[in-house]
Design a protein around this motif. Sequence first.
Motif, short mmCIF file in Angstrom:
data_model
loop_
_atom_site.label_atom_id
_atom_site.label_comp_id
_atom_site.label_asym_id
_atom_site.label_seq_id
_atom_site.Cartn_x
_atom_site.Cartn_y
_atom_site.Cartn_z
N THR A 69 0.83 -1.21 0.00
CA THR A 69 0.00 0.00 0.00
C THR A 69 0.86 1.26 0.00
O THR A 69 0.61 2.20 -0.75
CB THR A 69 -0.95 0.00 1.21
OG1 THR A 69 -1.78 -1.17 1.13
CG2 THR A 69 -1.83 1.24 1.23
N VAL A 70 1.91 1.27 0.81
CA VAL A 70 2.82 2.41 0.86
C VAL A 70 3.53 2.57 -0.48
O VAL A 70 3.64 3.69 -1.01
CB VAL A 70 3.84 2.27 2.02
CG1 VAL A 70 4.95 3.30 1.91
CG2 VAL A 70 3.12 2.38 3.36
N ALA A 71 3.99 1.47 -1.06
CA ALA A 71 4.67 1.53 -2.37
C ALA A 71 3.72 2.07 -3.43
O ALA A 71 4.11 2.88 -4.29
CB ALA A 71 5.18 0.15 -2.77
N PHE A 72 2.46 1.66 -3.38
CA PHE A 72 1.45 2.15 -4.32
C PHE A 72 1.26 3.65 -4.17
O PHE A 72 1.26 4.40 -5.13
CB PHE A 72 0.13 1.41 -4.10
CG PHE A 72 -1.02 1.97 -4.86
CD1 PHE A 72 -1.13 1.76 -6.23
CD2 PHE A 72 -1.99 2.74 -4.23
CE1 PHE A 72 -2.19 2.29 -6.95
CE2 PHE A 72 -3.05 3.27 -4.94
CZ PHE A 72 -3.15 3.05 -6.30
N ALA A 73 1.12 4.11 -2.93
CA ALA A 73 0.91 5.54 -2.67
C ALA A 73 2.12 6.36 -3.12
O ALA A 73 1.97 7.43 -3.70
CB ALA A 73 0.64 5.77 -1.18
N GLU A 74 3.31 5.85 -2.88
CA GLU A 74 4.52 6.55 -3.31
C GLU A 74 4.63 6.58 -4.83
O GLU A 74 5.04 7.58 -5.41
CB GLU A 74 5.76 5.92 -2.68
CG GLU A 74 5.86 6.21 -1.20
CD GLU A 74 7.01 5.50 -0.51
OE1 GLU A 74 7.64 4.59 -1.14
OE2 GLU A 74 7.28 5.82 0.64
N ALA A 75 4.23 5.49 -5.48
CA ALA A 75 4.26 5.45 -6.94
C ALA A 75 3.29 6.46 -7.54
O ALA A 75 3.57 7.08 -8.56
CB ALA A 75 3.94 4.04 -7.44
N LEU A 76 2.15 6.66 -6.88
CA LEU A 76 1.18 7.65 -7.35
C LEU A 76 1.76 9.06 -7.32
O LEU A 76 1.47 9.88 -8.19
CB LEU A 76 -0.09 7.62 -6.50
CG LEU A 76 -1.03 6.46 -6.72
CD1 LEU A 76 -2.17 6.52 -5.71
CD2 LEU A 76 -1.58 6.45 -8.13
N ARG A 77 2.57 9.34 -6.30
CA ARG A 77 3.16 10.68 -6.13
C ARG A 77 4.43 10.88 -6.95
O ARG A 77 4.88 12.00 -7.12
CB ARG A 77 3.51 10.91 -4.66
CG ARG A 77 2.33 11.16 -3.78
CD ARG A 77 2.76 11.72 -2.43
NE ARG A 77 4.02 11.18 -1.97
CZ ARG A 77 4.18 10.38 -0.94
NH1 ARG A 77 3.14 10.03 -0.24
NH2 ARG A 77 5.36 9.94 -0.59
N ALA A 78 5.03 9.81 -7.42
CA ALA A 78 6.32 9.91 -8.12
C ALA A 78 6.16 10.70 -9.43
O ALA A 78 5.24 10.45 -10.20
CB ALA A 78 6.86 8.52 -8.42
N PRO A 79 7.05 11.65 -9.67
CA PRO A 79 6.97 12.44 -10.90
C PRO A 79 7.37 11.67 -12.15
O PRO A 79 7.07 12.07 -13.26
CB PRO A 79 7.93 13.60 -10.64
CG PRO A 79 8.89 13.10 -9.64
CD PRO A 79 8.12 12.10 -8.80
N VAL A 80 8.05 10.54 -11.95
CA VAL A 80 8.49 9.73 -13.10
C VAL A 80 7.91 8.34 -12.98
O VAL A 80 8.08 7.66 -11.96
CB VAL A 80 10.04 9.64 -13.16
CG1 VAL A 80 10.49 8.73 -14.28
CG2 VAL A 80 10.65 11.02 -13.29
N ARG A 81 7.21 7.93 -14.03
CA ARG A 81 6.68 6.57 -14.12
C ARG A 81 6.97 6.06 -15.51
O ARG A 81 6.60 6.69 -16.51
CB ARG A 81 5.19 6.53 -13.84
CG ARG A 81 4.85 6.60 -12.38
CD ARG A 81 3.38 6.34 -12.10
NE ARG A 81 2.49 7.38 -12.59
CZ ARG A 81 2.31 8.55 -12.02
NH1 ARG A 81 2.97 8.86 -10.93
NH2 ARG A 81 1.47 9.43 -12.52
#
Length: 152
Positions: A69-81
């Motif tokens: 869940t934390v990794a998902f939330a951080e991925a949502l905020r990441a400027p690069v995907r």
Amino acid sequence: MIDDVEELLEEIGFEPETSVLTYRQAQVLALRERDVSQADIADALGTSRANVSSIEASARENVAKARETVAFAEALRAPVRVRVPEETDLYDVPQLVYEACDEAGVKVDHTAPDLMKVVSDAAGSAVSGRRVAAPLSVSVTSEGTVQVRHQE
């Protein structure tokens, strides 16, 4: 043994009301992290070893879900995907990530070989040798932290 664990849980600020773990799960994990056997924990808690095993398994599953869940939330905020398609050569992944980071003005603190290892290690079975066996999503935070997500 139990008193020491209860003191530890209090010291680190464990709050069952706000945690994904029950108090009993936290107790069992704390004892297991100190290499106390399930049988000894069962004796101390007045229950069976099978029950301790079940509590430990549930606790570890809850921790894994919380991390995801934390990794998902951080991925949502990441400027690069960066979406890495199936069948991509692992050696091509760093360039894909570096290009996306350059566009976003984000610095990655990994050399290409290090980045390949980070991706490969995090991807698990989604990378086979040099081949991406299942689509990956590589995210890079503003601080340059690389995260890899995949669906098994």
